[in-house]
Write a protein that holds these residues in place. Structure first.
Motif, PDB file in Angstrom:
ATOM      1  N   ALA A 100      34.872-117.465  92.941  1.00 54.19           N
ATOM      2  CA  ALA A 100      35.054-116.319  93.838  1.00 54.19           C
ATOM      3  C   ALA A 100      34.721-115.018  93.122  1.00 54.19           C
ATOM      4  O   ALA A 100      34.123-114.099  93.713  1.00 54.19           O
ATOM      5  N   THR A 101      35.088-114.911  91.865  1.00 52.90           N
ATOM      6  CA  THR A 101      34.762-113.717  91.080  1.00 52.90           C
ATOM      7  C   THR A 101      33.261-113.580  90.888  1.00 52.90           C
ATOM      8  O   THR A 101      32.709-112.470  90.952  1.00 52.90           O
ATOM      9  N   THR A 102      32.585-114.697  90.659  1.00 52.67           N
ATOM     10  CA  THR A 102      31.125-114.668  90.510  1.00 52.67           C
ATOM     11  C   THR A 102      30.454-114.187  91.785  1.00 52.67           C
ATOM     12  O   THR A 102      29.524-113.370  91.744  1.00 52.67           O
ATOM     13  N   THR A 154      28.780-125.393 105.129  1.00 49.74           N
ATOM     14  CA  THR A 154      27.763-124.695 104.348  1.00 49.74           C
ATOM     15  C   THR A 154      28.358-124.183 103.034  1.00 49.74           C
ATOM     16  O   THR A 154      29.559-123.911 102.944  1.00 49.74           O
ATOM     17  N   GLY A 155      27.516-124.034 102.040  1.00 52.73           N
ATOM     18  CA  GLY A 155      27.980-123.617 100.722  1.00 52.73           C
ATOM     19  C   GLY A 155      28.548-122.205 100.721  1.00 52.73           C
ATOM     20  O   GLY A 155      28.113-121.336 101.493  1.00 52.73           O
ATOM     21  N   ALA A 156      29.515-121.971  99.845  1.00 51.05           N
ATOM     22  CA  ALA A 156      30.154-120.662  99.777  1.00 51.05           C
ATOM     23  C   ALA A 156      29.187-119.579  99.317  1.00 51.05           C
ATOM     24  O   ALA A 156      29.281-118.424  99.753  1.00 51.05           O
ATOM     25  N   MET A 157      28.229-119.923  98.449  1.00 50.26           N
ATOM     26  CA  MET A 157      27.279-118.928  97.957  1.00 50.26           C
ATOM     27  C   MET A 157      26.364-118.413  99.064  1.00 50.26           C
ATOM     28  O   MET A 157      25.743-117.361  98.910  1.00 50.26           O
ATOM     29  N   SER A 158      26.272-119.154 100.158  1.00 48.46           N
ATOM     30  CA  SER A 158      25.449-118.691 101.276  1.00 48.46           C
ATOM     31  C   SER A 158      26.041-117.453 101.937  1.00 48.46           C
ATOM     32  O   SER A 158      25.357-116.758 102.694  1.00 48.46           O
ATOM     33  N   LEU A 159      27.312-117.169 101.651  1.00 44.32           N
ATOM     34  CA  LEU A 159      27.916-115.932 102.149  1.00 44.32           C
ATOM     35  C   LEU A 159      27.232-114.708 101.558  1.00 44.32           C
ATOM     36  O   LEU A 159      27.309-113.610 102.122  1.00 44.32           O
ATOM     37  N   LEU A 160      26.568-114.884 100.433  1.00 43.56           N
ATOM     38  CA  LEU A 160      25.857-113.773  99.810  1.00 43.56           C
ATOM     39  C   LEU A 160      24.756-113.243 100.721  1.00 43.56           C
ATOM     40  O   LEU A 160      24.465-112.043 100.723  1.00 43.56           O
ATOM     41  N   ASP A 192      28.599-109.475 110.638  1.00 43.76           N
ATOM     42  CA  ASP A 192      29.729-110.186 111.248  1.00 43.76           C
ATOM     43  C   ASP A 192      29.271-111.439 111.986  1.00 43.76           C
ATOM     44  O   ASP A 192      29.931-112.483 111.928  1.00 43.76           O
ATOM     45  N   LEU A 193      28.142-111.354 112.674  1.00 41.11           N
ATOM     46  CA  LEU A 193      27.617-112.528 113.373  1.00 41.11           C
ATOM     47  C   LEU A 193      27.241-113.626 112.384  1.00 41.11           C
ATOM     48  O   LEU A 193      27.478-114.822 112.640  1.00 41.11           O
ATOM     49  N   MET A 194      26.678-113.232 111.254  1.00 41.43           N
ATOM     50  CA  MET A 194      26.320-114.214 110.226  1.00 41.43           C
ATOM     51  C   MET A 194      27.568-114.851 109.612  1.00 41.43           C
ATOM     52  O   MET A 194      27.584-116.054 109.310  1.00 41.43           O
ATOM     53  N   ILE A 195      28.624-114.063 109.448  1.00 37.23           N
ATOM     54  CA  ILE A 195      29.869-114.601 108.891  1.00 37.23           C
ATOM     55  C   ILE A 195      30.519-115.570 109.875  1.00 37.23           C
ATOM     56  O   ILE A 195      31.055-116.618 109.478  1.00 37.23           O
ATOM     57  N   ILE A 196      30.486-115.235 111.158  1.00 36.04           N
ATOM     58  CA  ILE A 196      31.039-116.139 112.164  1.00 36.04           C
ATOM     59  C   ILE A 196      30.309-117.482 112.129  1.00 36.04           C
ATOM     60  O   ILE A 196      30.927-118.557 112.252  1.00 36.04           O
ATOM     61  N   TYR A 197      29.001-117.431 111.937  1.00 34.55           N
ATOM     62  CA  TYR A 197      28.233-118.673 111.806  1.00 34.55           C
ATOM     63  C   TYR A 197      28.734-119.481 110.603  1.00 34.55           C
ATOM     64  O   TYR A 197      28.880-120.707 110.677  1.00 34.55           O
ATOM     65  N   GLN A 198      29.008-118.776 109.501  1.00 28.85           N
ATOM     66  CA  GLN A 198      29.514-119.442 108.309  1.00 28.85           C
ATOM     67  C   GLN A 198      30.907-120.041 108.541  1.00 28.85           C
ATOM     68  O   GLN A 198      31.259-121.063 107.962  1.00 28.85           O
ATOM     69  N   CYS A 199      31.688-119.392 109.377  1.00 30.24           N
ATOM     70  CA  CYS A 199      33.026-119.915 109.689  1.00 30.24           C
ATOM     71  C   CYS A 199      32.947-121.175 110.544  1.00 30.24           C
ATOM     72  O   CYS A 199      33.670-122.151 110.298  1.00 30.24           O
ATOM     73  N   VAL A 200      32.094-121.128 111.548  1.00 32.82           N
ATOM     74  CA  VAL A 200      31.957-122.272 112.446  1.00 32.82           C
ATOM     75  C   VAL A 200      31.363-123.462 111.690  1.00 32.82           C
ATOM     76  O   VAL A 200      31.822-124.600 111.838  1.00 32.82           O
ATOM     77  N   HIS A 201      30.346-123.207 110.870  1.00 32.02           N
ATOM     78  CA  HIS A 201      29.729-124.262 110.061  1.00 32.02           C
ATOM     79  C   HIS A 201      30.352-124.192 108.663  1.00 32.02           C
ATOM     80  O   HIS A 201      29.716-123.779 107.692  1.00 32.02           O
ATOM     81  N   PHE A 202      31.564-124.637 108.588  1.00 32.05           N
ATOM     82  CA  PHE A 202      32.346-124.521 107.358  1.00 32.05           C
ATOM     83  C   PHE A 202      31.750-125.335 106.219  1.00 32.05           C
ATOM     84  O   PHE A 202      31.994-125.048 105.040  1.00 32.05           O
TER      85      PHE A 202
END
Length: 266
Positions: free
Chosen positions: A77-79, A137-143, A125-135
């Motif tokens: 998370a820090t990275t 997916t890798g965490a680094m994709s939040l970048l 926000d729309l991209m983050i919602i997509y990341q929430c629904v498709h849990f």
């Protein structure tokens, strides 16, 4: 501080339309930060390290046997936080050059600079919602969700302070910037409080581990309100009115005094 009359107070209040916009924009952009960090930790704990669901939901208070898992998740998370800081900082240099050109070339269109910021946040926000629904997916994709806001990161602040300077009479500027700073300072703890409260609520979507989507939806609503407020309440032409009046008065003087039209010979 100069003594203010009733008319002065009313005039200052009428100038606070920008402050309301700035507060809404700050709430919309700041509120998801805690949620994104928590979402990333949950993704790593469950997807990458195959942690137990009950442990991952309360990882901070887990026992010593999960210390290694907790340290790995926090390190990841820090990275991610470091990468997002770099991503949102580097574009600031070319963006500043663009802002200077825009403000000098189009001084009557600062409102568009103000609007671009909340629009970018809504896209994020729309991209983050997509990341929430498709849990899964890798965490680094939040970048990737920070790419668009990174391009417009300094538009709101620069545009707001430039707008306030141009729209505020000199005698009100000290008070004007004090009020604007108060709104900025108030936005940070307010966004954290609202975001934390919403994240701790029962998930609005039953498929979610936490109420990630609820936080993002509320944050996006603030950004949408900021866009609407900017379109309706913020104008770009009022600072030209004094100059226009001055030109009209000058023309009257020239008509009344023909000597002003005579060329100088000295």
């Amino acid at each position: 501080m100069p003594k203010l009359s009733k008319n002065d107070l009313l005039e200052i209040i009428s100038l606070l339309r920008l402050d309301v916009f700035f507060l809404l924009a700050m709430l919309g952009s700041s509120m998801p930060s805690i949620t994104i960090n928590q979402l990333a930790q949950d993704k790593w704990c469950l997807n990458s390290f195959s942690g137990n669901r009950s442990v991952c939901l309360d990882l901070a208070n887990s026992g010593t046997e999960y210390e290694s898992l907790r340290n790995e998740v926090l390190k990841k998370a820090t990275t991610l936080k470091m990468y997002t800081t770099i991503l949102t900082t580097i574009p600031g240099i070319p963006t500043s050059l663009f802002l200077g050109y825009w403000i000098d070339t189009y001084p009557g269109h600062i409102r568009y600079l103000l609007t671009f910021g909340p629009i970018a946040i809504v896209i994020q926000d729309l991209m983050i919602i997509y990341q929430c629904v498709h849990f899964e997916t890798g965490a680094m994709s939040l970048l990737y969700t920070y790419v668009v806001p990174a391009i417009t990161s300094s538009l709101v602040a620069t545009g707001a302070f430039t707008y306030a300077t141009r729209k505020t009479p000199a005698k009100y500027r000290a008070i004007r910037f004090t009020v604007l700073e108060i709104f900025v300072i108030a936005a940070m703890p307010l966004s954290s409080s609202i975001g934390g409260l919403l994240l701790g609520m029962k998930p609005w979507l039953s498929s979610q581990l936490r109420n990630y989507v609820g936080v993002i939806v509320v944050a996006a609503s603030f950004s949408l309100f900021a866009i609407i407020w900017s379109a309706i309440m913020i104008t770009d032409t009022s600072h030209d009115i004094p100059n226009k009046k001055m030109r009209q008065q000058t023309m009257k003087i020239v008509k009344i005094n023909p000597k002003f039209n005579q060329p100088r010979c000295d």
